[in-house]
Design an enzyme around this catalytic site. Structure first.
Site, short mmCIF file in Angstrom:
data_model
loop_
_atom_site.label_atom_id
_atom_site.label_comp_id
_atom_site.label_asym_id
_atom_site.label_seq_id
_atom_site.Cartn_x
_atom_site.Cartn_y
_atom_site.Cartn_z
N ARG A 171 42.03 14.46 93.03
CA ARG A 171 40.91 15.41 92.92
C ARG A 171 41.29 16.69 92.20
O ARG A 171 40.77 17.76 92.50
CB ARG A 171 40.31 15.79 94.29
CG ARG A 171 39.68 14.68 95.13
CD ARG A 171 38.46 14.09 94.49
NE ARG A 171 38.90 13.03 93.61
CZ ARG A 171 39.21 11.80 94.02
NH1 ARG A 171 39.11 11.48 95.25
NH2 ARG A 171 39.61 10.89 93.15
N CYS A 219 31.58 14.97 99.14
CA CYS A 219 32.53 15.21 100.24
C CYS A 219 32.87 16.69 100.34
O CYS A 219 33.18 17.33 99.33
CB CYS A 219 33.80 14.39 100.02
SG CYS A 219 33.56 12.66 100.43
N GLU A 294 37.03 20.47 99.41
CA GLU A 294 36.95 19.79 98.12
C GLU A 294 35.81 20.42 97.30
O GLU A 294 35.93 20.59 96.10
CB GLU A 294 36.68 18.30 98.29
CG GLU A 294 36.97 17.57 97.00
CD GLU A 294 36.06 16.40 96.74
OE1 GLU A 294 35.24 16.49 95.81
OE2 GLU A 294 36.18 15.39 97.45
N1 EPU Z 1 34.97 7.04 108.28
C1 EPU Z 1 34.64 7.20 109.59
N2 EPU Z 1 33.60 8.05 109.90
C2 EPU Z 1 32.91 8.71 108.95
C3 EPU Z 1 33.23 8.54 107.59
C4 EPU Z 1 34.29 7.68 107.28
O1 EPU Z 1 35.26 6.65 110.47
O2 EPU Z 1 31.97 9.46 109.30
C5 EPU Z 1 36.07 6.14 107.91
C6 EPU Z 1 35.59 4.93 107.13
O3 EPU Z 1 35.15 3.90 107.96
C7 EPU Z 1 36.83 4.56 106.32
C8 EPU Z 1 37.52 5.88 106.09
O4 EPU Z 1 36.96 6.81 107.03
O5 EPU Z 1 37.68 3.76 107.09
C9 EPU Z 1 37.34 6.41 104.66
O6 EPU Z 1 35.95 6.62 104.39
P1 EPU Z 1 35.26 6.25 102.98
O7 EPU Z 1 35.60 4.85 102.60
O8 EPU Z 1 33.85 6.63 103.06
O9 EPU Z 1 36.00 7.12 101.92
P2 EPU Z 1 36.40 8.65 101.93
O10 EPU Z 1 37.89 8.71 101.89
O11 EPU Z 1 35.70 9.40 102.99
C10 EPU Z 1 36.53 8.94 99.30
C11 EPU Z 1 36.13 10.07 98.39
C12 EPU Z 1 34.64 9.95 98.05
C13 EPU Z 1 34.39 8.59 97.40
C14 EPU Z 1 34.80 7.50 98.41
C15 EPU Z 1 34.61 6.08 97.93
C16 EPU Z 1 37.44 12.06 98.95
C17 EPU Z 1 37.45 13.33 99.74
N3 EPU Z 1 36.33 11.33 99.08
O12 EPU Z 1 35.80 9.14 100.52
O13 EPU Z 1 34.36 10.96 97.11
O14 EPU Z 1 33.02 8.45 97.09
O15 EPU Z 1 36.21 7.68 98.71
O16 EPU Z 1 35.36 5.81 96.80
O17 EPU Z 1 38.38 11.75 98.24
C18 EPU Z 1 33.47 13.13 96.66
O18 EPU Z 1 34.52 13.33 96.04
O19 EPU Z 1 32.56 13.98 96.75
C19 EPU Z 1 33.33 11.85 97.32
C20 EPU Z 1 32.27 11.56 98.05
#
Ligand code: EPU
Length: 302
Positions: A171, A219, A294
């Site tokens: 990021r 995010c 972020e």
């Molecule tokens: N999870 C939970 N509870 C929640 C949300 C997530 O338990 O309320 C768990 C999910 O089940 C999963 C893990 O947390 O096991 C990761 O969640 P997710 O797959 O949604 O991905 P993330 O790491 O939260 C990242 C990026 C997103 C991007 C997604 C998908 C960051 C901070 N976020 O999210 O980017 O869309 O992967 O590729 O790196 C953004 O940058 O604005 C953004 C949304």
């Protein structure tokens, strides 16, 4: 997020040349400047923001480079026409100006059979912001395809940086205070149907866990170092600490994803900022993990 006030000055250059002129004048006059791309990742404070907001909103072009682009920067040489271009698979590159939307870039790449950016499907920002912050997620990120980027130096001048001269990280495009004018992107030729199928698969998966149709800034927090968080993402930490559906005014933590704050309609920037701090405090108290922002927060004091 649809909160926030007004800019004192708004400049909207339509071409890289106009942008470079605006940048020079802003620096000659010593004006404070903020750069606005698609605004997808910014929360702007209420009231009037002093200084200049420079938006790339009108710089939307995306096109295949002429062979001469190496020397000619980011201008399109329309005089030579489409016929002068090689077959798409022979030179799988695109030039995108900073204001090209990421969805438009993905469509252009897909239509030409260019693979490499499917992973950022559904990200709503612009190329400039996408490159500056290395937008992305689980399936890939912007810098996977950046070959060269044209930037404006904080002091005023322009320069071009190759992929090897940059060290993008999670990021973070690591461009310092430089402003992105546009980029040359290199893809891999692949059948259009395969690209399309991958985009659809990612989008379905993303739509099921993110509040994509609601007003948000994506995010809120970066995912912390897995060593410190026991491998838990920011959203997971907020969720486990009971932060989901907390609210301040019309700003609410999404029930779908703990790392998203959504505006139910009448939220103010103050509501959003306060809720973000509530979540930071909650997670720090319960887990000891200090979540880092972020989203970019634009406040009058800088
Ligand atoms: N999870 C939970 N509870 C929640 C949300 C997530 O338990 O309320 C768990 C999910 O089940 C999963 C893990 O947390 O096991 C990761 O969640 P997710 O797959 O949604 O991905 P993330 O790491 O939260 C990242 C990026 C997103 C991007 C997604 C998908 C960051 C901070 N976020 O999210 O980017 O869309 O992967 O590729 O790196 C953004 O940058 O604005 C953004 C949304």
């Amino acid at each position: 997020m649809r909160v926030g006030g007004q800019a004192e000055w708004l400049l909207e250059p339509a071409t890289p040349a106009e942008l470079e002129d605006a940048w020079r004048v802003i620096h000659e006059r010593g004006l404070p400047v903020r750069i606005l791309g698609g605004g997808a990742n910014i929360v702007i404070d209420d009231g009037v923001l002093p200084g200049v907001v420079l938006t790339t909103e009108r710089m939307r072009r995306v096109f295949r480079p002429m062979a001469s682009t190496e020397e000619a920067g980011l201008e399109e040489d329309v005089s030579r026409g489409e016929m002068a271009l090689p077959h798409p698979a022979e030179d799988p590159r695109l030039v995108a100006w900073a204001g090209c939307t990421l969805p438009a870039l993905l469509r252009a790449a897909r239509d030409l059979g260019y693979s490499g950016l499917e992973g950022i499907v559904g990200v709503p920002g612009h190329v400039g912001g996408g490159v500056a912050m290395n937008a992305g997620g689980r399936w890939g990120e912007m810098w996977d395809v950046v070959e060269r980027v044209r930037v404006l130096e904080p002091g005023g001048g322009a320069c071009e940086l190759t992929r090897d001269e940059c060290s993008p990280t999670y990021r973070n495009g690591a461009l310092g205070g430089r402003m992105v004018v546009g980029a040359v992107l290199r893809f891999r030729p692949e059948p259009k149907a395969a690209i399309e199928a991958r985009m659809r698969e990612y989008l379905i998966s993303k739509n099921s866990v993110q509040p994509v149709t609601e007003w948000s800034a994506g995010c809120v927090f970066k995912n912390p170092d897995p060593e410190l968080s026991g491998g838990r993402s920011a959203g997971q930490l907020v969720d486990e600490c009971g932060g989901k559906e907390r609210s301040r005014g019309d700003a609410v933590v999404s029930s779908l994803h703990g790392n998203f704050i959504v505006n139910r309609g009448q939220a103010t920037a103050t509501d959003v900022f306060t809720l973000m701090e509530d979540l930071q405090d909650l997670v720090a108290e319960r887990t000891g993990v200090q979540l880092e922002f972020e989203v970019k927060r634009w406040r009058p004091e800088g």
